[in-house]
Design a protein around this motif. Structure first.
Motif, mmCIF file in Angstrom:
data_model
loop_
_atom_site.group_PDB
_atom_site.id
_atom_site.type_symbol
_atom_site.label_atom_id
_atom_site.label_comp_id
_atom_site.label_asym_id
_atom_site.label_seq_id
_atom_site.Cartn_x
_atom_site.Cartn_y
_atom_site.Cartn_z
ATOM 1 N N ASP A 20 -2.012 12.317 3.406
ATOM 2 C CA ASP A 20 -1.953 11.168 2.504
ATOM 3 C C ASP A 20 -3.276 10.416 2.531
ATOM 4 O OD1 ASP A 20 0.935 10.678 1.405
ATOM 5 O OD2 ASP A 20 1.228 11.207 3.515
ATOM 6 N N TYR A 22 -4.827 6.567 1.240
ATOM 7 C CA TYR A 22 -4.533 5.228 0.736
ATOM 8 C C TYR A 22 -5.852 4.498 0.476
ATOM 9 C CZ TYR A 22 0.014 6.235 2.928
ATOM 10 O OH TYR A 22 1.195 6.818 3.309
ATOM 11 N N PHE A 387 -0.029 1.595 -6.934
ATOM 12 C CA PHE A 387 -0.277 2.912 -7.496
ATOM 13 C C PHE A 387 0.176 2.973 -8.952
ATOM 14 C CE2 PHE A 387 1.021 7.309 -8.364
ATOM 15 C CZ PHE A 387 -0.162 7.959 -8.068
ATOM 16 N N ARG A 391 -3.679 3.074 -3.868
ATOM 17 C CA ARG A 391 -2.376 3.357 -3.292
ATOM 18 C C ARG A 391 -2.213 2.555 -2.018
ATOM 19 N NH1 ARG A 391 -0.253 9.073 -0.606
ATOM 20 N NH2 ARG A 391 1.814 8.305 0.011
ATOM 21 N N ARG A 392 -1.092 1.827 -1.919
ATOM 22 C CA ARG A 392 -0.757 1.069 -0.715
ATOM 23 C C ARG A 392 0.301 1.822 0.082
ATOM 24 N NH1 ARG A 392 1.033 -3.933 -4.422
ATOM 25 N NH2 ARG A 392 2.382 -2.191 -5.033
ATOM 26 N N PRO A 393 0.425 1.560 1.382
ATOM 27 C CA PRO A 393 1.482 2.231 2.145
ATOM 28 C C PRO A 393 2.874 1.980 1.584
ATOM 29 C CG PRO A 393 -0.131 1.304 3.645
ATOM 30 C CD PRO A 393 -0.509 0.828 2.270
ATOM 31 N N ASP A 395 3.840 1.749 -1.489
ATOM 32 C CA ASP A 395 4.099 2.314 -2.810
ATOM 33 C C ASP A 395 4.991 3.549 -2.718
ATOM 34 O OD1 ASP A 395 2.619 0.391 -4.141
ATOM 35 O OD2 ASP A 395 0.759 1.548 -4.060
#
Length: 462
Positions: A20, A22, A387, A391-393, A395
Protein backbone atom coordinates in the motif's frame (compact mmCIF):
# COMPACT_ATOMS: atom_id res chain seq x y z
CA UNK A 1 -6.17 -6.45 -2.04
CA UNK A 2 -4.49 -3.13 -2.61
CA UNK A 3 -1.28 -4.76 -3.82
CA UNK A 4 -0.67 -7.82 -1.66
CA UNK A 5 0.82 -10.69 -3.66
CA UNK A 6 -0.67 -9.06 -6.74
CA UNK A 7 1.74 -10.51 -9.32
CA UNK A 8 3.19 -14.02 -9.72
CA UNK A 9 6.87 -13.14 -9.26
CA UNK A 10 6.62 -10.61 -6.44
CA UNK A 11 4.36 -13.01 -4.52
CA UNK A 12 7.52 -15.10 -4.11
CA UNK A 13 9.46 -12.10 -2.75
CA UNK A 14 7.49 -10.64 0.19
CA UNK A 15 10.20 -8.27 1.49
CA UNK A 16 10.04 -6.47 -1.86
CA UNK A 17 6.24 -6.67 -2.17
CA UNK A 18 4.83 -3.14 -1.90
CA UNK A 19 1.34 -3.55 -0.39
CA UNK A 20 0.00 0.00 0.00
CA UNK A 21 1.02 3.60 -0.63
CA UNK A 22 -0.44 6.59 1.19
CA UNK A 23 0.03 10.30 0.49
CA UNK A 24 -1.90 12.96 2.41
CA UNK A 25 -1.60 16.38 3.98
CA UNK A 26 -0.89 15.63 7.65
CA UNK A 27 -4.09 16.34 9.63
CA UNK A 28 -2.23 17.39 12.79
CA UNK A 29 0.48 19.27 10.88
CA UNK A 30 -1.08 20.73 7.71
CA UNK A 31 2.15 22.43 6.62
CA UNK A 32 3.55 18.93 6.04
CA UNK A 33 2.77 15.91 3.86
CA UNK A 34 3.02 12.29 5.00
CA UNK A 35 4.15 9.61 2.56
CA UNK A 36 3.89 5.93 3.55
CA UNK A 37 4.90 2.78 1.68
CA UNK A 38 4.06 -0.61 3.20
CA UNK A 39 5.82 -3.89 2.44
CA UNK A 40 5.77 -7.58 3.48
CA UNK A 41 2.09 -8.60 3.32
CA UNK A 42 0.12 -10.99 5.52
CA UNK A 43 2.48 -10.95 8.49
CA UNK A 44 1.42 -13.46 11.12
CA UNK A 45 2.35 -11.75 14.43
CA UNK A 46 3.41 -15.15 15.78
CA UNK A 47 5.93 -15.66 12.98
CA UNK A 48 9.06 -16.36 15.04
CA UNK A 49 11.79 -17.17 15.71
CA UNK A 50 12.76 -15.39 12.47
CA UNK A 51 10.39 -12.48 12.66
CA UNK A 52 9.69 -10.17 9.74
CA UNK A 53 12.13 -7.43 8.77
CA UNK A 54 13.08 -5.23 5.82
CA UNK A 55 15.48 -6.66 3.25
CA UNK A 56 19.10 -5.51 3.48
CA UNK A 57 19.37 -6.40 -0.20
CA UNK A 58 16.32 -4.37 -1.31
CA UNK A 59 16.40 -0.76 -2.44
CA UNK A 60 13.22 0.94 -1.18
CA UNK A 61 12.15 4.26 -2.70
CA UNK A 62 9.24 6.70 -2.52
CA UNK A 63 9.07 8.81 -5.67
CA UNK A 64 7.42 12.12 -6.48
CA UNK A 65 6.62 13.87 -9.73
CA UNK A 66 6.00 17.61 -9.43
CA UNK A 67 6.33 18.43 -13.14
CA UNK A 68 3.31 16.59 -14.52
CA UNK A 69 5.49 13.91 -16.06
CA UNK A 70 6.17 10.35 -14.94
CA UNK A 71 9.58 9.54 -16.35
CA UNK A 72 12.50 10.16 -14.03
CA UNK A 73 11.07 11.20 -10.66
CA UNK A 74 11.63 14.81 -9.63
CA UNK A 75 12.07 13.89 -5.95
CA UNK A 76 13.08 10.51 -4.48
CA UNK A 77 13.44 9.39 -0.86
CA UNK A 78 15.61 6.28 -0.68
CA UNK A 79 15.81 3.88 2.26
CA UNK A 80 18.55 1.23 2.72
CA UNK A 81 18.57 -1.21 5.63
CA UNK A 82 21.28 -3.13 7.45
CA UNK A 83 20.71 -5.85 10.04
CA UNK A 84 22.97 -6.54 13.00
CA UNK A 85 23.43 -9.62 15.21
CA UNK A 86 24.25 -8.83 18.85
CA UNK A 87 24.40 -12.40 20.11
CA UNK A 88 25.63 -15.10 17.74
CA UNK A 89 25.11 -17.90 20.28
CA UNK A 90 21.31 -17.81 20.54
CA UNK A 91 18.46 -18.82 18.26
CA UNK A 92 16.18 -16.29 19.93
CA UNK A 93 15.06 -12.94 18.51
CA UNK A 94 15.47 -11.55 22.02
CA UNK A 95 17.04 -12.98 25.17
CA UNK A 96 15.04 -10.87 27.62
CA UNK A 97 12.52 -8.03 27.71
CA UNK A 98 13.15 -5.25 25.19
CA UNK A 99 12.42 -1.99 26.99
CA UNK A 100 14.41 0.25 24.66
CA UNK A 101 15.33 -0.02 20.99
CA UNK A 102 18.99 0.06 22.09
CA UNK A 103 18.65 -2.88 24.53
CA UNK A 104 21.28 -5.61 24.16
CA UNK A 105 18.52 -8.18 24.78
CA UNK A 106 17.28 -7.54 21.23
CA UNK A 107 19.41 -9.92 19.22
CA UNK A 108 18.71 -8.73 15.69
CA UNK A 109 18.34 -4.94 15.39
CA UNK A 110 17.85 -3.13 12.09
CA UNK A 111 19.11 0.29 11.05
CA UNK A 112 18.58 2.37 7.94
CA UNK A 113 19.75 5.41 6.03
CA UNK A 114 17.66 8.03 4.26
CA UNK A 115 18.88 9.86 1.17
CA UNK A 116 17.02 12.36 -0.98
CA UNK A 117 17.30 12.99 -4.70
CA UNK A 118 16.18 16.16 -6.43
CA UNK A 119 16.34 16.50 -10.18
CA UNK A 120 19.11 18.89 -11.13
CA UNK A 121 20.72 18.71 -7.69
CA UNK A 122 21.49 15.02 -7.17
CA UNK A 123 21.58 12.99 -3.97
CA UNK A 124 21.82 14.26 -0.38
CA UNK A 125 22.19 12.09 2.73
CA UNK A 126 19.55 13.11 5.27
CA UNK A 127 20.31 10.59 8.02
CA UNK A 128 22.28 7.41 8.70
CA UNK A 129 21.99 4.51 11.12
CA UNK A 130 18.49 5.28 12.28
CA UNK A 131 17.08 2.50 14.47
CA UNK A 132 13.96 0.52 13.63
CA UNK A 133 11.81 -0.85 16.45
CA UNK A 134 11.58 -4.61 17.02
CA UNK A 135 8.41 -6.43 16.02
CA UNK A 136 5.69 -6.83 18.62
CA UNK A 137 6.67 -10.24 20.01
CA UNK A 138 4.43 -10.27 23.10
CA UNK A 139 3.96 -8.83 26.62
CA UNK A 140 7.12 -10.38 28.11
CA UNK A 141 9.41 -9.60 25.20
CA UNK A 142 8.05 -6.18 24.21
CA UNK A 143 6.15 -5.10 27.36
CA UNK A 144 5.50 -1.50 26.22
CA UNK A 145 5.38 -1.58 22.45
CA UNK A 146 4.03 1.93 22.00
CA UNK A 147 7.09 3.25 23.82
CA UNK A 148 9.44 1.27 21.55
CA UNK A 149 7.68 2.54 18.46
CA UNK A 150 7.85 6.13 19.69
CA UNK A 151 11.61 5.78 20.16
CA UNK A 152 11.87 4.85 16.48
CA UNK A 153 10.24 8.09 15.28
CA UNK A 154 13.24 10.16 14.19
CA UNK A 155 13.36 13.87 13.43
CA UNK A 156 15.96 14.50 10.76
CA UNK A 157 17.32 17.33 8.64
CA UNK A 158 15.03 19.86 6.99
CA UNK A 159 12.05 19.57 9.32
CA UNK A 160 11.42 15.98 8.24
CA UNK A 161 10.34 13.02 10.39
CA UNK A 162 10.79 9.33 9.55
CA UNK A 163 9.77 5.93 10.83
CA UNK A 164 10.49 2.44 9.53
CA UNK A 165 9.16 -0.65 11.24
CA UNK A 166 6.22 -2.92 11.89
CA UNK A 167 2.69 -1.53 12.01
CA UNK A 168 -0.82 -2.93 12.04
CA UNK A 169 -2.31 -3.65 8.64
CA UNK A 170 -4.67 -0.76 7.87
CA UNK A 171 -6.03 -2.01 4.56
CA UNK A 172 -9.22 -4.00 4.94
CA UNK A 173 -10.93 -6.20 2.38
CA UNK A 174 -13.09 -9.32 2.22
CA UNK A 175 -10.61 -11.48 0.32
CA UNK A 176 -12.83 -14.52 0.40
CA UNK A 177 -15.64 -12.71 -1.38
CA UNK A 178 -13.67 -10.54 -3.81
CA UNK A 179 -11.78 -13.48 -5.29
CA UNK A 180 -14.76 -15.83 -5.19
CA UNK A 181 -16.08 -14.20 -8.36
CA UNK A 182 -17.07 -11.02 -6.55
CA UNK A 183 -19.43 -12.66 -4.07
CA UNK A 184 -19.85 -9.51 -1.99
CA UNK A 185 -21.41 -10.82 1.22
CA UNK A 186 -23.71 -7.93 2.23
CA UNK A 187 -24.71 -7.23 -1.36
CA UNK A 188 -25.18 -10.89 -2.26
CA UNK A 189 -27.43 -11.48 0.72
CA UNK A 190 -29.47 -8.32 0.31
CA UNK A 191 -30.22 -8.94 -3.37
CA UNK A 192 -30.42 -12.71 -3.59
CA UNK A 193 -31.66 -13.72 -0.16
CA UNK A 194 -33.67 -10.76 1.19
CA UNK A 195 -34.23 -12.35 4.59
CA UNK A 196 -30.54 -12.86 5.20
CA UNK A 197 -27.84 -10.43 6.25
CA UNK A 198 -24.09 -10.74 6.32
CA UNK A 199 -21.16 -8.48 7.08
CA UNK A 200 -17.89 -8.65 5.22
CA UNK A 201 -15.02 -10.67 6.67
CA UNK A 202 -11.78 -8.70 6.87
CA UNK A 203 -9.14 -10.95 5.32
CA UNK A 204 -6.28 -8.92 6.82
CA UNK A 205 -7.58 -8.99 10.37
CA UNK A 206 -4.91 -9.62 12.98
CA UNK A 207 -2.07 -9.18 10.47
CA UNK A 208 0.82 -6.70 10.25
CA UNK A 209 2.97 -5.00 7.63
CA UNK A 210 6.29 -3.17 7.59
CA UNK A 211 5.96 0.55 6.97
CA UNK A 212 8.33 3.20 5.68
CA UNK A 213 6.89 6.60 6.57
CA UNK A 214 8.29 10.07 6.02
CA UNK A 215 6.69 13.42 6.87
CA UNK A 216 8.11 16.43 5.03
CA UNK A 217 7.24 20.09 4.53
CA UNK A 218 5.04 20.70 1.50
CA UNK A 219 7.80 22.87 0.08
CA UNK A 220 10.07 19.82 0.05
CA UNK A 221 7.91 18.40 -2.74
CA UNK A 222 6.86 21.31 -4.95
CA UNK A 223 8.67 22.51 -8.05
CA UNK A 224 10.71 25.55 -7.06
CA UNK A 225 9.82 24.81 -3.41
CA UNK A 226 6.95 27.28 -3.41
CA UNK A 227 4.11 27.01 -0.92
CA UNK A 228 1.01 25.51 -2.59
CA UNK A 229 -2.00 27.73 -1.81
CA UNK A 230 -4.18 27.66 -4.94
CA UNK A 231 -6.33 24.56 -5.45
CA UNK A 232 -6.85 25.48 -9.11
CA UNK A 233 -3.10 25.71 -9.81
CA UNK A 234 -1.79 22.45 -11.29
CA UNK A 235 1.58 23.26 -9.70
CA UNK A 236 -0.07 22.36 -6.39
CA UNK A 237 -0.45 18.75 -7.56
CA UNK A 238 2.15 16.02 -7.09
CA UNK A 239 2.19 12.39 -8.20
CA UNK A 240 3.44 9.72 -5.76
CA UNK A 241 4.46 6.10 -6.18
CA UNK A 242 6.83 3.68 -4.43
CA UNK A 243 9.20 1.02 -5.71
CA UNK A 244 11.39 -1.84 -4.54
CA UNK A 245 14.46 -2.90 -6.51
CA UNK A 246 17.02 -5.70 -6.42
CA UNK A 247 20.45 -6.05 -7.94
CA UNK A 248 20.49 -7.83 -11.25
CA UNK A 249 22.83 -10.67 -10.28
CA UNK A 250 22.58 -13.03 -7.30
CA UNK A 251 25.25 -15.68 -6.67
CA UNK A 252 24.52 -18.44 -4.15
CA UNK A 253 27.61 -19.44 -2.16
CA UNK A 254 27.81 -23.21 -1.88
CA UNK A 255 27.98 -24.52 1.67
CA UNK A 256 27.64 -21.07 3.29
CA UNK A 257 23.91 -20.45 3.16
CA UNK A 258 24.59 -16.99 1.81
CA UNK A 259 24.29 -15.05 -1.41
CA UNK A 260 26.21 -12.21 -2.98
CA UNK A 261 24.44 -9.58 -5.08
CA UNK A 262 26.03 -7.56 -7.85
CA UNK A 263 25.20 -5.40 -10.82
CA UNK A 264 22.72 -2.56 -11.30
CA UNK A 265 19.43 -2.42 -9.43
CA UNK A 266 16.30 -3.44 -11.29
CA UNK A 267 12.76 -2.62 -10.15
CA UNK A 268 10.73 -5.64 -9.04
CA UNK A 269 7.71 -3.93 -7.45
CA UNK A 270 5.88 -0.63 -7.69
CA UNK A 271 2.61 0.86 -6.50
CA UNK A 272 0.69 4.08 -6.97
CA UNK A 273 -3.10 3.83 -6.94
CA UNK A 274 -4.54 1.00 -4.84
CA UNK A 275 -5.81 -2.08 -6.67
CA UNK A 276 -4.42 -1.03 -10.08
CA UNK A 277 -2.15 -4.01 -10.72
CA UNK A 278 -4.30 -6.20 -8.47
CA UNK A 279 -7.61 -6.08 -10.36
CA UNK A 280 -7.05 -4.11 -13.58
CA UNK A 281 -3.84 -5.42 -15.15
CA UNK A 282 -4.24 -8.90 -16.75
CA UNK A 283 -2.37 -11.76 -15.10
CA UNK A 284 -0.04 -12.16 -18.08
CA UNK A 285 1.18 -8.56 -17.75
CA UNK A 286 1.38 -8.09 -13.96
CA UNK A 287 5.09 -8.89 -13.70
CA UNK A 288 5.82 -6.53 -16.59
CA UNK A 289 3.82 -3.78 -14.88
CA UNK A 290 5.92 -4.20 -11.73
CA UNK A 291 9.18 -3.86 -13.67
CA UNK A 292 8.46 -0.62 -15.55
CA UNK A 293 7.91 2.97 -14.52
CA UNK A 294 4.61 4.84 -14.67
CA UNK A 295 5.76 6.70 -17.79
CA UNK A 296 4.97 3.50 -19.72
CA UNK A 297 1.43 3.09 -18.41
CA UNK A 298 -0.25 4.22 -21.62
CA UNK A 299 0.01 0.58 -22.73
CA UNK A 300 -2.22 -0.41 -19.78
CA UNK A 301 -4.82 2.32 -20.35
CA UNK A 302 -6.96 -0.05 -22.41
CA UNK A 303 -7.65 -2.11 -19.26
CA UNK A 304 -8.71 1.01 -17.36
CA UNK A 305 -10.96 2.18 -20.21
CA UNK A 306 -12.65 -1.25 -20.39
CA UNK A 307 -12.10 -2.88 -16.96
CA UNK A 308 -12.78 -6.59 -16.76
CA UNK A 309 -14.69 -6.26 -13.48
CA UNK A 310 -17.17 -3.80 -15.01
CA UNK A 311 -18.01 -6.44 -17.58
CA UNK A 312 -18.31 -9.18 -14.96
CA UNK A 313 -20.69 -7.40 -12.57
CA UNK A 314 -23.74 -7.59 -14.89
CA UNK A 315 -22.98 -11.26 -15.53
CA UNK A 316 -22.50 -12.15 -11.86
CA UNK A 317 -25.58 -10.20 -10.79
CA UNK A 318 -28.12 -10.57 -13.66
CA UNK A 319 -30.57 -7.69 -13.96
CA UNK A 320 -28.90 -5.58 -11.26
CA UNK A 321 -26.59 -3.54 -13.51
CA UNK A 322 -28.50 -3.13 -16.79
CA UNK A 323 -27.29 0.41 -17.45
CA UNK A 324 -23.67 -0.54 -16.82
CA UNK A 325 -24.07 -3.53 -19.15
CA UNK A 326 -25.42 -1.24 -21.89
CA UNK A 327 -22.62 1.34 -21.54
CA UNK A 328 -20.19 0.72 -24.39
CA UNK A 329 -18.02 3.84 -24.24
CA UNK A 330 -14.48 3.94 -22.89
CA UNK A 331 -14.47 4.78 -19.18
CA UNK A 332 -13.26 8.37 -19.23
CA UNK A 333 -14.06 8.65 -15.52
CA UNK A 334 -11.67 5.83 -14.60
CA UNK A 335 -8.98 7.10 -16.95
CA UNK A 336 -9.13 10.45 -15.13
CA UNK A 337 -9.22 8.98 -11.63
CA UNK A 338 -6.36 6.53 -12.16
CA UNK A 339 -4.18 7.79 -15.00
CA UNK A 340 -4.33 11.59 -15.46
CA UNK A 341 -5.95 13.08 -12.42
CA UNK A 342 -9.27 14.93 -12.45
CA UNK A 343 -9.22 18.17 -14.49
CA UNK A 344 -10.64 21.45 -13.22
CA UNK A 345 -14.41 21.78 -13.73
CA UNK A 346 -15.32 18.11 -13.25
CA UNK A 347 -15.69 18.31 -9.46
CA UNK A 348 -16.60 21.85 -8.28
CA UNK A 349 -13.69 23.51 -6.49
CA UNK A 350 -11.30 20.61 -7.03
CA UNK A 351 -8.70 19.26 -9.43
CA UNK A 352 -5.65 17.01 -9.18
CA UNK A 353 -4.77 16.96 -12.86
CA UNK A 354 -1.18 16.32 -13.94
CA UNK A 355 -1.74 16.51 -17.69
CA UNK A 356 -2.71 14.19 -20.52
CA UNK A 357 0.23 11.86 -19.90
CA UNK A 358 -1.27 8.59 -18.62
CA UNK A 359 0.54 7.23 -15.57
CA UNK A 360 -0.46 5.36 -12.44
CA UNK A 361 0.42 7.71 -9.58
CA UNK A 362 -1.38 8.80 -6.43
CA UNK A 363 -2.19 12.42 -7.28
CA UNK A 364 -2.37 14.80 -4.34
CA UNK A 365 -3.39 18.45 -4.49
CA UNK A 366 -1.29 19.95 -1.70
CA UNK A 367 -3.49 23.07 -1.50
CA UNK A 368 -6.50 21.05 -0.29
CA UNK A 369 -6.55 21.23 3.53
CA UNK A 370 -7.22 18.21 5.75
CA UNK A 371 -10.92 17.51 6.29
CA UNK A 372 -12.38 18.53 9.65
CA UNK A 373 -14.70 15.51 9.48
CA UNK A 374 -13.00 12.93 7.21
CA UNK A 375 -15.26 10.63 5.22
CA UNK A 376 -13.81 7.18 4.39
CA UNK A 377 -15.50 7.31 0.97
CA UNK A 378 -13.34 10.35 0.16
CA UNK A 379 -13.96 12.53 -2.86
CA UNK A 380 -16.95 10.44 -3.98
CA UNK A 381 -18.69 11.50 -0.75
CA UNK A 382 -17.62 15.14 -1.06
CA UNK A 383 -14.46 14.91 1.06
CA UNK A 384 -11.84 16.47 -1.24
CA UNK A 385 -9.00 15.52 1.10
CA UNK A 386 -9.62 11.81 0.51
CA UNK A 387 -8.96 9.26 -2.21
CA UNK A 388 -8.51 9.67 -5.15
CA UNK A 389 -6.95 12.92 -3.95
CA UNK A 390 -3.95 11.14 -2.50
CA UNK A 391 -4.86 8.44 -0.03
CA UNK A 392 -5.30 8.46 3.75
CA UNK A 393 -5.20 5.38 5.99
CA UNK A 394 -8.90 5.81 6.78
CA UNK A 395 -10.00 5.80 3.12
CA UNK A 396 -12.10 2.75 2.20
CA UNK A 397 -10.52 2.29 -1.20
CA UNK A 398 -12.25 -1.03 -1.88
CA UNK A 399 -15.72 0.52 -1.54
CA UNK A 400 -14.66 3.63 -3.49
CA UNK A 401 -13.24 1.68 -6.41
CA UNK A 402 -16.09 -0.85 -6.46
CA UNK A 403 -18.56 2.01 -6.81
CA UNK A 404 -16.45 3.72 -9.46
CA UNK A 405 -16.07 0.54 -11.53
CA UNK A 406 -19.82 -0.12 -11.17
CA UNK A 407 -20.53 3.23 -12.83
CA UNK A 408 -21.16 5.64 -9.95
CA UNK A 409 -18.56 8.10 -11.29
CA UNK A 410 -19.49 7.98 -14.99
CA UNK A 411 -21.83 11.04 -14.68
CA UNK A 412 -18.83 13.20 -13.76
CA UNK A 413 -17.73 13.01 -17.41
CA UNK A 414 -20.93 11.80 -19.10
CA UNK A 415 -24.04 13.48 -17.62
CA UNK A 416 -26.25 11.48 -19.99
CA UNK A 417 -25.56 8.32 -17.99
CA UNK A 418 -27.68 7.42 -14.97
CA UNK A 419 -25.93 4.87 -12.70
CA UNK A 420 -27.66 1.69 -11.60
CA UNK A 421 -29.20 2.04 -8.15
CA UNK A 422 -26.86 -0.60 -6.73
CA UNK A 423 -23.63 1.19 -7.71
CA UNK A 424 -23.82 3.98 -5.13
CA UNK A 425 -23.81 1.68 -2.12
CA UNK A 426 -21.55 -1.09 -3.35
CA UNK A 427 -19.19 -2.35 -0.65
CA UNK A 428 -17.46 -5.48 0.53
CA UNK A 429 -18.83 -4.79 4.02
CA UNK A 430 -15.51 -4.52 5.86
CA UNK A 431 -13.96 -1.88 8.07
CA UNK A 432 -10.67 -1.62 9.94
CA UNK A 433 -10.92 -4.31 12.62
CA UNK A 434 -7.22 -4.13 13.47
CA UNK A 435 -5.79 -1.76 16.11
CA UNK A 436 -7.03 1.78 15.43
CA UNK A 437 -5.16 4.39 13.45
CA UNK A 438 -3.15 7.00 15.35
CA UNK A 439 -3.88 10.72 15.31
CA UNK A 440 -0.19 11.50 14.90
CA UNK A 441 2.73 10.28 12.79
CA UNK A 442 3.18 7.51 11.66
CA UNK A 443 -0.66 7.20 11.79
CA UNK A 444 -0.89 3.43 11.20
CA UNK A 445 -1.90 1.48 14.29
CA UNK A 446 0.17 -0.46 16.79
CA UNK A 447 1.02 -3.88 15.33
CA UNK A 448 -0.70 -6.97 16.63
CA UNK A 449 1.36 -8.87 19.19
CA UNK A 450 2.41 -12.45 18.63
CA UNK A 451 1.37 -13.71 22.08
CA UNK A 452 -1.86 -11.73 22.16
CA UNK A 453 -3.15 -12.65 18.71
CA UNK A 454 -5.35 -15.57 17.82
CA UNK A 455 -5.20 -16.07 14.04
CA UNK A 456 -8.11 -14.34 12.37
CA UNK A 457 -8.67 -11.86 15.18
CA UNK A 458 -7.33 -8.38 15.85
CA UNK A 459 -4.32 -8.57 18.16
CA UNK A 460 -3.63 -6.54 21.27
CA UNK A 461 -0.74 -4.14 21.61
CA UNK A 462 0.28 -4.68 25.22
Amino acid sequence: MSSHREAPEVSKDPVADNTDVYAFVSPDKPSHVTLIANFIPFQNPQGGPNFYEFGDDVLYEIKISNSGTAGEADIVYRFRFVTGIRNKKTFLYNTGPITSISDSTWTRPQYYSVTRYEKGKGWTTLAERLACPPVNVGPRSTPNYEKLAAQAVHRIAGGRTVFAGQRAEGFHVDLGSIFDLGTLRPYQMAHLIPSAAAAGVNGTQGLNVHSIAIQVPKTDLTAGHGAPTDVDDTRSVIGVWATASRQKIRVLKVGQGKAEDAGPFRQVSRLGNPLFNEVITPMAEKDTWNSVGPDGDKRFAQYVARPELAGLLPVLYPGVFPRLAAYKKDRADLLAILLTGIPKGVVPGFQNYTGANQADMLRLNLAVPPAKKPNPIGLVAGDAAGFPNGRRPIDDVVAIELRAVAGATIPLVDPSFTPDDASGGLTDGTSNTNPPFLDVFPYLGTPAGGYQTTPGTAGGAA
